[in-house]
Scaffold this motif. Structure first.
Motif, PDB file in Angstrom:
ATOM      1  N   LEU A 203     -13.016 -10.772   0.328  1.00 50.37           N
ATOM      2  CA  LEU A 203     -11.747 -10.291   0.886  1.00 50.37           C
ATOM      3  C   LEU A 203     -11.441  -8.898   0.360  1.00 50.37           C
ATOM      4  O   LEU A 203     -11.782  -8.563  -0.783  1.00 50.37           O
ATOM      5  CB  LEU A 203     -10.606 -11.230   0.499  1.00 50.37           C
ATOM      6  CG  LEU A 203     -10.697 -12.680   0.959  1.00 50.37           C
ATOM      7  CD1 LEU A 203      -9.537 -13.474   0.375  1.00 50.37           C
ATOM      8  CD2 LEU A 203     -10.724 -12.777   2.464  1.00 50.37           C
ATOM      9  N   THR A 204     -10.758  -8.094   1.164  1.00 46.65           N
ATOM     10  CA  THR A 204     -10.284  -6.804   0.688  1.00 46.65           C
ATOM     11  C   THR A 204      -9.131  -7.048  -0.290  1.00 46.65           C
ATOM     12  O   THR A 204      -8.567  -8.145  -0.352  1.00 46.65           O
ATOM     13  CB  THR A 204      -9.780  -5.926   1.852  1.00 46.65           C
ATOM     14  OG1 THR A 204      -8.597  -6.522   2.401  1.00 46.65           O
ATOM     15  CG2 THR A 204     -10.851  -5.751   2.922  1.00 46.65           C
ATOM     16  N   ARG A 205      -8.739  -6.020  -0.989  1.00 47.61           N
ATOM     17  CA  ARG A 205      -7.614  -6.133  -1.922  1.00 47.61           C
ATOM     18  C   ARG A 205      -6.352  -6.555  -1.176  1.00 47.61           C
ATOM     19  O   ARG A 205      -5.613  -7.426  -1.616  1.00 47.61           O
ATOM     20  CB  ARG A 205      -7.392  -4.797  -2.635  1.00 47.61           C
ATOM     21  CG  ARG A 205      -6.250  -4.804  -3.647  1.00 47.61           C
ATOM     22  CD  ARG A 205      -6.001  -3.434  -4.264  1.00 47.61           C
ATOM     23  NE  ARG A 205      -5.726  -2.393  -3.287  1.00 47.61           N
ATOM     24  CZ  ARG A 205      -4.552  -2.224  -2.650  1.00 47.61           C
ATOM     25  NH1 ARG A 205      -3.555  -3.039  -2.900  1.00 47.61           N
ATOM     26  NH2 ARG A 205      -4.382  -1.248  -1.796  1.00 47.61           N
ATOM     27  N   GLU A 206      -6.107  -5.952  -0.013  1.00 46.57           N
ATOM     28  CA  GLU A 206      -4.927  -6.304   0.780  1.00 46.57           C
ATOM     29  C   GLU A 206      -4.999  -7.740   1.284  1.00 46.57           C
ATOM     30  O   GLU A 206      -3.998  -8.441   1.321  1.00 46.57           O
ATOM     31  CB  GLU A 206      -4.765  -5.345   1.960  1.00 46.57           C
ATOM     32  CG  GLU A 206      -4.329  -3.953   1.555  1.00 46.57           C
ATOM     33  CD  GLU A 206      -4.201  -3.011   2.726  1.00 46.57           C
ATOM     34  OE1 GLU A 206      -4.936  -3.176   3.739  1.00 46.57           O
ATOM     35  OE2 GLU A 206      -3.373  -2.101   2.650  1.00 46.57           O
TER      36      GLU A 206
ATOM     37  N   LEU B 100       1.238  -8.340   6.395  1.00 52.13           N
ATOM     38  CA  LEU B 100       1.125  -6.999   5.822  1.00 52.13           C
ATOM     39  C   LEU B 100       1.524  -6.027   6.918  1.00 52.13           C
ATOM     40  O   LEU B 100       0.935  -6.031   8.008  1.00 52.13           O
ATOM     41  CB  LEU B 100      -0.306  -6.715   5.361  1.00 52.13           C
ATOM     42  CG  LEU B 100      -0.596  -5.264   4.960  1.00 52.13           C
ATOM     43  CD1 LEU B 100       0.310  -4.795   3.814  1.00 52.13           C
ATOM     44  CD2 LEU B 100      -2.072  -5.101   4.611  1.00 52.13           C
ATOM     45  N   LEU B 101       2.529  -5.202   6.639  1.00 48.67           N
ATOM     46  CA  LEU B 101       3.016  -4.231   7.619  1.00 48.67           C
ATOM     47  C   LEU B 101       2.348  -2.887   7.400  1.00 48.67           C
ATOM     48  O   LEU B 101       1.829  -2.605   6.315  1.00 48.67           O
ATOM     49  CB  LEU B 101       4.538  -4.102   7.520  1.00 48.67           C
ATOM     50  CG  LEU B 101       5.322  -5.416   7.579  1.00 48.67           C
ATOM     51  CD1 LEU B 101       6.814  -5.138   7.549  1.00 48.67           C
ATOM     52  CD2 LEU B 101       4.922  -6.232   8.795  1.00 48.67           C
ATOM     53  N   ASP B 102       2.402  -2.031   8.409  1.00 49.45           N
ATOM     54  CA  ASP B 102       1.708  -0.748   8.298  1.00 49.45           C
ATOM     55  C   ASP B 102       2.348   0.207   7.292  1.00 49.45           C
ATOM     56  O   ASP B 102       1.739   1.190   6.901  1.00 49.45           O
ATOM     57  CB  ASP B 102       1.526  -0.084   9.657  1.00 49.45           C
ATOM     58  CG  ASP B 102       2.813   0.313  10.350  1.00 49.45           C
ATOM     59  OD1 ASP B 102       3.905  -0.003   9.844  1.00 49.45           O
ATOM     60  OD2 ASP B 102       2.719   0.936  11.421  1.00 49.45           O
ATOM     61  N   ASN B 103       3.550  -0.109   6.825  1.00 48.50           N
ATOM     62  CA  ASN B 103       4.163   0.712   5.771  1.00 48.50           C
ATOM     63  C   ASN B 103       3.811   0.194   4.372  1.00 48.50           C
ATOM     64  O   ASN B 103       4.340   0.676   3.380  1.00 48.50           O
ATOM     65  CB  ASN B 103       5.684   0.793   5.946  1.00 48.50           C
ATOM     66  CG  ASN B 103       6.392  -0.532   5.717  1.00 48.50           C
ATOM     67  OD1 ASN B 103       5.760  -1.563   5.445  1.00 48.50           O
ATOM     68  ND2 ASN B 103       7.710  -0.522   5.832  1.00 48.50           N
ATOM     69  N   GLY B 104       2.935  -0.835   4.305  1.00 48.02           N
ATOM     70  CA  GLY B 104       2.510  -1.390   3.018  1.00 48.02           C
ATOM     71  C   GLY B 104       3.354  -2.550   2.528  1.00 48.02           C
ATOM     72  O   GLY B 104       3.027  -3.169   1.516  1.00 48.02           O
TER      73      GLY B 104
ATOM     74  N   LEU C 268      -1.911  -7.395   9.336  1.00 49.19           N
ATOM     75  CA  LEU C 268      -2.643  -8.604   8.958  1.00 49.19           C
ATOM     76  C   LEU C 268      -1.669  -9.769   8.838  1.00 49.19           C
ATOM     77  O   LEU C 268      -0.533  -9.580   8.401  1.00 49.19           O
ATOM     78  CB  LEU C 268      -3.327  -8.387   7.597  1.00 49.19           C
ATOM     79  CG  LEU C 268      -3.969  -9.579   6.918  1.00 49.19           C
ATOM     80  CD1 LEU C 268      -5.222 -10.023   7.662  1.00 49.19           C
ATOM     81  CD2 LEU C 268      -4.323  -9.245   5.474  1.00 49.19           C
ATOM     82  N   ILE C 269      -2.133 -10.952   9.220  1.00 46.37           N
ATOM     83  CA  ILE C 269      -1.389 -12.196   8.984  1.00 46.37           C
ATOM     84  C   ILE C 269      -2.307 -13.121   8.200  1.00 46.37           C
ATOM     85  O   ILE C 269      -3.448 -13.360   8.606  1.00 46.37           O
ATOM     86  CB  ILE C 269      -0.967 -12.881  10.296  1.00 46.37           C
ATOM     87  CG1 ILE C 269      -0.043 -11.977  11.113  1.00 46.37           C
ATOM     88  CG2 ILE C 269      -0.292 -14.226  10.005  1.00 46.37           C
ATOM     89  CD1 ILE C 269       0.298 -12.527  12.500  1.00 46.37           C
ATOM     90  N   ALA C 270      -1.819 -13.636   7.071  1.00 49.72           N
ATOM     91  CA  ALA C 270      -2.556 -14.638   6.292  1.00 49.72           C
ATOM     92  C   ALA C 270      -1.771 -15.941   6.329  1.00 49.72           C
ATOM     93  O   ALA C 270      -0.540 -15.929   6.244  1.00 49.72           O
ATOM     94  CB  ALA C 270      -2.740 -14.166   4.850  1.00 49.72           C
ATOM     95  N   VAL C 271      -2.487 -17.053   6.448  1.00 47.38           N
ATOM     96  CA  VAL C 271      -1.844 -18.366   6.530  1.00 47.38           C
ATOM     97  C   VAL C 271      -2.524 -19.314   5.545  1.00 47.38           C
ATOM     98  O   VAL C 271      -3.755 -19.356   5.465  1.00 47.38           O
ATOM     99  CB  VAL C 271      -1.946 -18.958   7.960  1.00 47.38           C
ATOM    100  CG1 VAL C 271      -1.277 -20.323   8.029  1.00 47.38           C
ATOM    101  CG2 VAL C 271      -1.342 -18.001   8.979  1.00 47.38           C
ATOM    102  N   ALA C 272      -1.709 -20.050   4.800  1.00 50.22           N
ATOM    103  CA  ALA C 272      -2.215 -21.035   3.840  1.00 50.22           C
ATOM    104  C   ALA C 272      -1.433 -22.330   4.007  1.00 50.22           C
ATOM    105  O   ALA C 272      -0.229 -22.308   4.232  1.00 50.22           O
ATOM    106  CB  ALA C 272      -2.070 -20.514   2.413  1.00 50.22           C
TER     107      ALA C 272
END
Length: 164
Positions: free
Chosen positions: A20-23, A52-56, A94-98
């Motif tokens: 995975l990337t850091r983000e 994760l939004l484009d403004n960080g 990005l959207i992450a789901v757990a």
């Protein structure tokens, strides 16, 4: 003679979190934290989502259940709707789901439900930019789609509506 529609779906299968990337690592960690905040007294199924939004900026959401079942809301939609009201002009990178069961620490390989896929599709259409989705896979693996279209290939969008 009937034709055929060939649809290609691309999902990266990552063997471990090291890929995975850091983000992506940060988003997945926040999705896992959000799952801990879920209100799931009926299903005991705790789901968290992180955007994760484009403004960080990262934005989290968790599933919220209700005794009147249709009144609850999934983690992905709580995150998306809250984010949109706070950051209406930001694009989602990005959207992450757990997801996990109550009293378990292991995260499960699950995918967003159909309603969440449709809502996610709307945001991708709105921003005219692909939104990758990161999910836990089996045995410590991760799944990464490059776009919501990989999860919902024949999307219903505003272009699908009839004009009168």
């Amino acid at each position: 003679m009937a034709g055929a529609l060939n649809i290609t779906i691309h999902i990266d299968v990552l063997d471990s979190a090291e890929e995975l990337t850091r983000e992506e690592k940060q988003a997945m960690q926040l999705a896992e934290e959000a799952a801990n905040d879920a209100y799931a007294p009926y299903s005991n199924f705790f789901v968290g989502a992180a955007l994760l939004l484009d403004n960080g900026t990262f934005f989290k959401g968790s599933n919220q259940e209700n005794a009147a079942y249709p009144s609850g809301l999934c983690a992905e939609r709580t995150a998306l709707f809250a984010m949109s009201s706070h950051y209406p002009k930001q694009k989602i990178k990005l959207i992450a789901v757990a997801a996990r069961r109550q009293n378990e620490t292991r995260y499960l390989p699950v995918t967003p439900c159909g309603a969440c896929r449709q809502v996610m599709s709307e945001y991708e259409f709105k921003q005219q930019m692909a939104i990758p989705v990161l999910l836990h896979g089996p045995d410590g693996k991760y799944y990464r789609s490059r776009s919501i279209q990989d999860l919902l290939p024949l999307q219903f969008t505003k272009d699908s509506l009839l004009e009168f």
